[in-house]
Design a protein around this motif. Structure first.
Motif, PDB file in Angstrom:
ATOM      1  N   VAL A   1       0.860  -1.190   0.000  1.00 28.60           N
ATOM      2  CA  VAL A   1       0.000   0.000   0.000  1.00 28.60           C
ATOM      3  C   VAL A   1       0.890   1.232   0.000  1.00 28.60           C
ATOM      4  CG1 VAL A   1      -0.270  -0.151   2.537  1.00 28.60           C
ATOM      5  CG2 VAL A   1      -1.833   1.279   1.206  1.00 28.60           C
ATOM      6  N   ASN A   2       0.659   2.127  -0.928  1.00 24.69           N
ATOM      7  CA  ASN A   2       1.499   3.316  -1.006  1.00 24.69           C
ATOM      8  C   ASN A   2       1.123   4.324   0.064  1.00 24.69           C
ATOM      9  OD1 ASN A   2       2.241   6.193  -2.350  1.00 24.69           O
ATOM     10  ND2 ASN A   2       3.637   4.584  -2.999  1.00 24.69           N
ATOM     11  N   ALA A   3       2.155   5.017   0.562  1.00 29.55           N
ATOM     12  CA  ALA A   3       1.964   6.015   1.618  1.00 29.55           C
ATOM     13  C   ALA A   3       0.908   7.057   1.235  1.00 29.55           C
ATOM     14  CB  ALA A   3       3.291   6.698   1.929  1.00 29.55           C
ATOM     15  N   SER A   4       0.725   7.317  -0.054  1.00 24.25           N
ATOM     16  CA  SER A   4      -0.218   8.367  -0.447  1.00 24.25           C
ATOM     17  C   SER A   4      -1.664   8.026  -0.081  1.00 24.25           C
ATOM     18  CB  SER A   4      -0.107   8.662  -1.949  1.00 24.25           C
ATOM     19  OG  SER A   4      -0.296   7.492  -2.689  1.00 24.25           O
TER      20      SER A   4
ATOM     21  N   VAL B   1      -2.409   6.487   2.723  1.00 24.65           N
ATOM     22  CA  VAL B   1      -2.473   6.595   4.183  1.00 24.65           C
ATOM     23  C   VAL B   1      -2.562   8.072   4.569  1.00 24.65           C
ATOM     24  CG1 VAL B   1      -1.373   5.866   6.332  1.00 24.65           C
ATOM     25  CG2 VAL B   1      -1.034   4.514   4.258  1.00 24.65           C
ATOM     26  N   ALA B   2      -2.033   8.934   3.717  1.00 19.78           N
ATOM     27  CA  ALA B   2      -2.190  10.377   3.899  1.00 19.78           C
ATOM     28  C   ALA B   2      -3.610  10.769   3.491  1.00 19.78           C
ATOM     29  CB  ALA B   2      -1.160  11.112   3.042  1.00 19.78           C
ATOM     30  N   PRO B   3      -4.133  11.883   4.036  1.00 19.11           N
ATOM     31  CA  PRO B   3      -5.472  12.324   3.604  1.00 19.11           C
ATOM     32  C   PRO B   3      -5.490  12.502   2.085  1.00 19.11           C
ATOM     33  CG  PRO B   3      -4.720  13.624   5.485  1.00 19.11           C
ATOM     34  CD  PRO B   3      -3.560  12.778   5.044  1.00 19.11           C
ATOM     35  N   ASN B   4      -6.532  11.994   1.443  1.00 16.22           N
ATOM     36  CA  ASN B   4      -6.625  12.076  -0.017  1.00 16.22           C
ATOM     37  C   ASN B   4      -8.087  12.108  -0.405  1.00 16.22           C
ATOM     38  OD1 ASN B   4      -7.571   9.204  -1.051  1.00 16.22           O
ATOM     39  ND2 ASN B   4      -6.140   8.845   0.644  1.00 16.22           N
TER      40      ASN B   4
ATOM     41  N   ALA C   1      -5.003   3.816   7.925  1.00 10.79           N
ATOM     42  CA  ALA C   1      -3.957   3.965   8.942  1.00 10.79           C
ATOM     43  C   ALA C   1      -4.078   2.870  10.003  1.00 10.79           C
ATOM     44  CB  ALA C   1      -4.031   5.352   9.587  1.00 10.79           C
TER      45      ALA C   1
END
Lengths: 263, 263
Positions: A157-160, A162-165, A174
């Protein structure tokens, strides 16, 4: 339709394309002086796709081709035989790393995945499958996957995400990240699909993939018992972009039910 | 101290250890029936560390060894020569993937990194450096890194640091993730350090690493002009765990000043 013949043909074509890509690194010094690195790569992407298209059109004139670079056919329905091709999946890795990219190809008949291929070019690792005949890593038959609980799972899973998107609620993702054993991100959907199919990771997800990213890998994944859907739990769209989740059977259900909340 | 001799010796020892690790995969069928996969791996980790320790103690009796598995010396000060060893960095990859792990070794004199090695065992990729003599990828000298703006950078950062956690403010990290060109996570600090040093990624960060994870890579990184510090901007702790950030020079400053807020 003789799928055995098409299978042999496709394997040979992919290996030849892989060879062309590896050779391109040797001539890059000359080309670098004329154009910047991004142009160079676009050229190789395009050249490889055109190589596939010329061959397929010549040898299978009734077949259609859906390619990332757009030199193939305009596909608005999946009737007949459609080759879905990403000549270089993981272009950013190709540019920056000269590794960790793959040729991805799926051959579909009336929307059914018949043949699937992922070729990790620099490692010379070839993942392939034919519908109903199992999946292979090079010459080695891949075993049917057994379930892994989330607590023991390694998830691509890419960090992007896990960041708000704007595509998915990130708080449940998360939580998933903290619950699972570990996460990875390799920058190539095809390689991550190959890794799920060969048991190297247990799940992979992305919020935006195109048909050519997943067409080959889905045939392989299915043959080892992995579940591949979009994030609504349906068959992924093969005529446009879609969300994507592939995982071992029980794990797929756990992630989809408890951690995926699309916006 | 003849560092040229120690360098040759260390390279030979690492290659021999890599061979032992590759061979261990062939005997794993027998061993699997007696113990579970995790025990097996712990055994190999231990065996490889003990192999290093026996040889180093025999051939360099005055040197001390700090190893992940704890069979070396108890190190409370960095005087004299200290070998800092992780026999298998990326143990989870070793178990699940049988690839993407590395032997990591740094040899320090009075706290100064003299020799550094990262051996990606399954790819047979050897990264090595000697203080003041440049860094090498196999036989190829690695060029000095040029700066890359954050917008064009690929950053090695695990999803767990983008999720809320007790070590670092995750909102600024999420912003960094959206600002940079892409993120990756390979599950081995040593391999990610090798990737930064060879320009395959532009930065790598972790909130909790041990001396043996970074000791070898820091020598290599320094020789190509990368900046490696803890997240306070200081020299990373080599007697215990610490935070870690390695990046191209300007990028290191950008990330440290604008996106790192430790709790």
């Amino acid at each position: 339709m003789n799928w055995g013949t098409i299978d042999k043909y496709a394997k040979s074509l992919i290996k030849e394309a892989g060879h062309k890509i590896r050779m391109s690194f040797f001539s890059s010094i000359d080309i670098d002086s004329k154009a910047d690195a991004n142009d160079l790569v676009t050229n190789i992407d395009r050249q490889i796709e055109q190589f596939f298209i010329q061959r397929i059109q010549r040898d299978f004139p009734g077949h259609r081709i859906l390619g990332e670079e757009g030199f193939g056919d305009e596909i608005t329905a999946l009737d007949g035989v459609v080759w879905m091709l990403d000549p270089i999946d993981g272009t950013m890795n190709f540019i920056h790393q000269k590794r960790n990219f793959a040729i991805s190809l799926g051959i579909y008949a009336d929307g059914i995945g018949m043949l699937g291929y992922i070729y990790d070019v620099m490692n010379d690792d070839f993942y392939h499958a034919a519908l109903g005949e199992g999946a292979y890593y090079n010459d080695e038959k891949l075993p049917i996957l057994e379930n892994t609980p989330l607590e023991n799972a390694i998830i691509g899973v890419n960090a992007s995400w896990v960041a708000p998107n704007r595509r998915i609620e990130n708080e449940p993702i998360a939580k998933m990240v903290h619950t699972c054993r570990g996460t990875r991100s390799y920058g190539s959907a095809a390689i991550e699909l190959a890794y799920v199919s060969s048991g190297r990771i247990d799940a992979y997800m992305s919020l935006r993939l195109s048909p050519w990213d997943i067409a080959g890998g889905m045939v392989i994944a299915q043959e080892v018992g992995a579940i591949a859907t979009n994030m609504l739990g349906d068959k992924p769209e093969l005529l446009g972009q879609d969300t994507f989740l592939v995982a071992k059977p029980g794990l797929h259900e756990t992630i989809l039910s408890n951690y995926i909340r699309l916006k």
